[in-house]
Design a protein around this motif. Structure first.
Motif, short mmCIF file in Angstrom:
data_model
loop_
_atom_site.label_atom_id
_atom_site.label_comp_id
_atom_site.label_asym_id
_atom_site.label_seq_id
_atom_site.Cartn_x
_atom_site.Cartn_y
_atom_site.Cartn_z
N GLU A 187 63.81 14.14 -19.94
CA GLU A 187 62.88 14.03 -20.70
C GLU A 187 63.57 13.05 -21.44
N GLY A 188 62.61 11.88 -21.86
CA GLY A 188 63.42 10.67 -22.55
C GLY A 188 63.75 9.67 -21.56
N TYR A 189 63.83 9.82 -20.35
CA TYR A 189 64.07 8.82 -19.15
C TYR A 189 62.89 8.32 -18.41
N GLY A 190 63.31 7.13 -17.87
CA GLY A 190 62.28 6.41 -16.93
C GLY A 190 62.76 5.74 -15.79
N PHE A 191 62.31 4.60 -15.44
CA PHE A 191 62.73 3.84 -14.25
C PHE A 191 62.38 2.33 -14.51
N CYS A 192 63.20 1.46 -13.91
CA CYS A 192 63.03 0.15 -13.70
C CYS A 192 62.21 -0.49 -12.51
N VAL A 193 61.33 -1.42 -12.91
CA VAL A 193 60.62 -2.12 -11.71
C VAL A 193 60.88 -3.53 -11.68
N THR A 194 61.20 -4.02 -10.64
CA THR A 194 61.31 -5.52 -10.46
C THR A 194 60.01 -6.40 -11.07
N LYS A 195 60.38 -7.24 -11.94
CA LYS A 195 59.43 -7.80 -12.47
C LYS A 195 58.44 -8.66 -11.48
N PHE A 196 59.12 -9.07 -10.29
CA PHE A 196 58.34 -10.25 -9.41
C PHE A 196 58.50 -9.64 -7.86
N ASN A 197 57.54 -10.22 -7.21
CA ASN A 197 57.60 -9.74 -5.59
C ASN A 197 58.64 -10.04 -5.10
N ALA A 198 59.13 -9.39 -4.07
CA ALA A 198 60.26 -9.88 -3.13
C ALA A 198 60.06 -11.12 -2.61
N GLY A 199 60.71 -12.00 -2.33
CA GLY A 199 60.58 -13.35 -1.73
C GLY A 199 60.24 -14.35 -2.89
N ASP A 200 59.55 -13.91 -4.07
CA ASP A 200 59.29 -14.85 -5.15
C ASP A 200 60.77 -15.03 -5.99
N LEU A 201 60.66 -16.26 -6.80
CA LEU A 201 61.67 -16.48 -7.67
C LEU A 201 61.94 -15.50 -8.52
N ASN A 202 63.27 -14.76 -8.55
CA ASN A 202 63.89 -14.00 -9.33
C ASN A 202 63.29 -12.62 -8.81
N GLY A 203 62.49 -12.47 -7.57
CA GLY A 203 62.26 -11.20 -7.26
C GLY A 203 63.36 -10.66 -6.29
N PRO A 204 63.39 -9.44 -5.74
CA PRO A 204 64.24 -8.92 -4.63
C PRO A 204 64.37 -10.12 -3.52
N THR A 205 65.67 -10.31 -3.04
CA THR A 205 65.97 -10.82 -1.76
C THR A 205 65.36 -10.45 -0.45
N ILE A 206 64.62 -11.28 0.54
CA ILE A 206 64.50 -10.77 1.60
C ILE A 206 65.69 -10.73 2.73
N PRO A 207 66.00 -9.70 3.21
CA PRO A 207 67.06 -9.62 4.09
C PRO A 207 67.03 -10.50 5.46
N THR A 208 67.91 -10.82 6.24
CA THR A 208 67.76 -11.66 7.22
C THR A 208 67.22 -10.84 8.42
N SER A 209 67.22 -9.50 8.32
CA SER A 209 66.59 -8.91 9.37
C SER A 209 65.10 -8.81 9.28
N VAL A 210 64.30 -9.35 8.45
CA VAL A 210 62.92 -9.67 8.16
C VAL A 210 62.42 -10.98 8.57
N GLU A 211 61.59 -10.88 9.29
CA GLU A 211 60.87 -12.30 10.03
C GLU A 211 60.06 -13.05 8.68
N THR A 212 60.65 -14.26 8.25
CA THR A 212 59.88 -14.88 7.40
C THR A 212 59.29 -15.92 7.95
N LYS A 213 57.73 -15.99 7.41
CA LYS A 213 56.62 -17.02 7.94
C LYS A 213 55.90 -17.77 6.64
#
Length: 418
Positions: free
Chosen positions: A180-206
């Motif tokens: 109780e009293g805790y929570g979690f953090c969510v990334t502000k932006f989508n993966a692949g967008d500026l300041n969002g999570p980085t897309i790893p090289t194993s993923v195909e980007t189109k």
């Protein structure tokens, strides 16, 4: 006669001297010999009597009862404990506390198991263990849990939004593994967008919208880049109804008086298929967090966001922290679908046929990947508002087609090790 030799008193005419026997020496006048043996009673300490003299016993041996020989020494009785209770280790003859967080250890620097804390769930009337430390090598490291927006800012370099839990009970009847009293953090932006999570090289980007850059989303890990916030951003959502926003007209969107307008448009968000979303979250790390700290949403997170997203009901209301609608650039800015963006309080983005190789070649930025309950073989839409298509989270567990959807990727972090 000299030395240990002698001549008897009745033999003065002799010319030779005789030697004294074993264990004897000549007397002062060399007329006889005197014994050098001692009585057995004179032997003390670790000495035994060899029939004549007192001799020391060898290593790890002691005299027998009558001191006529040496026997193996009996093992010594320790002066302290030979074992210690849980949470302590034996140091010489003393029990010493294990390092902080360690349940079982062999020394001050060698831990084998970390402690756990019992957490009682009122809803299910059960007690389960909550891990508070993690064994890294032979050290128990404290697990950090965010409990404010400031914690999320410091641990993720200002790249996430804090979502609080209402209490220590988990949502949806599950276990949230949080106190109780805790929570979690969510990334502000989508993966692949500026300041969002980085897309790893194993993923195909189109490139979204380019039919020549198709990705087989049924068999590959695929993302279609919208590049939101970067130069040359590509549209991944429909603009036919004028619902999408860009950075240039973000100020036209309604927001509360104490927050800024949206700065994250709905039209250009990067989207990915399910396997790519899993790979992205599992490989994400930023600030003080590490790979393995981030995951895709579960039902627990969906319920928590739902609780916080309900208010304010309009642009003049006061939001709950940094989560709710009409919170502008300070909030999650989750993309909505099918509702007027200037009345629903979040950016709008409808699906569009620009993700070639995805299910129906469509991009769905308004849906976010998550590990959600399913019924039979049909995936469940789990909306976090009353509108069944607004700010939805999607499990995509309804076979190959479901997993090939092109949806938004947001990740959450509930605990990490510094």
């Amino acid at each position: 006669c000299t030395g240990d030799t002698y001549q008897p008193n009745d033999n003065y005419s002799g010319t030779s001297c005789s030697n004294c026997g074993t264990n004897s020496v000549a007397n002062a006048n060399h007329t006889g010999c005197t014994s050098t043996c001692v009585d057995k009673s004179t032997c003390t300490g670790n000495n035994y009597h060899d029939g004549c003299q007192c001799k020391p016993c060898g290593a790890n041996t002691t005299p027998n009862t009558d001191r006529t020989a040496c026997d193996a020494a009996a093992p010594s009785t320790p002066s302290g404990p030979t074992s210690c209770p849980e949470g302590q280790y034996l140091s010489g003859s003393t029990c010493t506390a294990c390092p902080t967080g360690c349940k079982k250890c062999t020394s001050a620097t060698s831990c084998q198991e970390c402690i756990v804390i019992d957490v009682y769930n009122v809803k299910d009337s059960e007690t389960r263990h909550s891990q508070e430390y993690k064994l890294v090598g032979e050290t128990c490291k404290k697990i950090k849990r965010p409990k404010s927006q400031d914690d999320c800012d410091k641990s993720t370099d200002n790249s996430s939004i804090y979502i609080p839990f209402i209490n220590s009970n988990c949502y949806g009847g599950g276990w949230c593994d949080s106190l109780e009293g805790y929570g979690f953090c969510v990334t502000k932006f989508n993966a692949g967008d500026l300041n969002g999570p980085t897309i790893p090289t194993s993923v195909e980007t189109k490139r979204a919208g380019d039919s020549k850059q198709s990705c087989d989303a049924k068999t590959q890990q695929c993302c279609w880049t919208g590049g939101n916030g970067t130069s040359g951003a590509i549209k991944t959502a429909s603009t036919a109804d004028g619902g999408c926003i860009t950075d240039t007209n973000a100020t036209k969107m309604y927001h509360t008086s104490d927050t800024s307008a949206f700065n994250y448009g709905g039209c250009n968000r990067t989207v990915c298929n399910r396997s790519a979303a899993q790979a992205i979250c599992r490989s994400h790390s930023i600030g003080k967090t590490h790979v393995g700290d981030w995951e895709m949403f579960s039902m627990t997170q969906v319920y928590a966001i739902n609780d916080r997203m309900q208010e304010p009901a309009n642009k003049n209301g006061t939001g709950k922290g940094y989560v709710g609608k009409f919170t502008g650039a300070s909030g999650l800015q989750i993309c909505q679908h099918g509702t007027a963006s200037n009345t629903a309080g979040l950016p709008k983005c409808n699906e569009s046929s620009r993700c070639y190789g995805a299910y129906n070649n469509k991009c769905y930025p308004s849906l976010i990947w998550g590990n959600i309950y399913t019924f039979g073989t049909t995936a469940e839409y789990s909306a976090i508002t009353a509108d069944s298509r607004e700010y939805s989270f999607y499990s995509g567990l309804d076979g190959t087609n479901g997993k090939s959807y092109a949806l938004s990727t947001r990740c959450y972090m509930m605990k990490f090790l510094e």
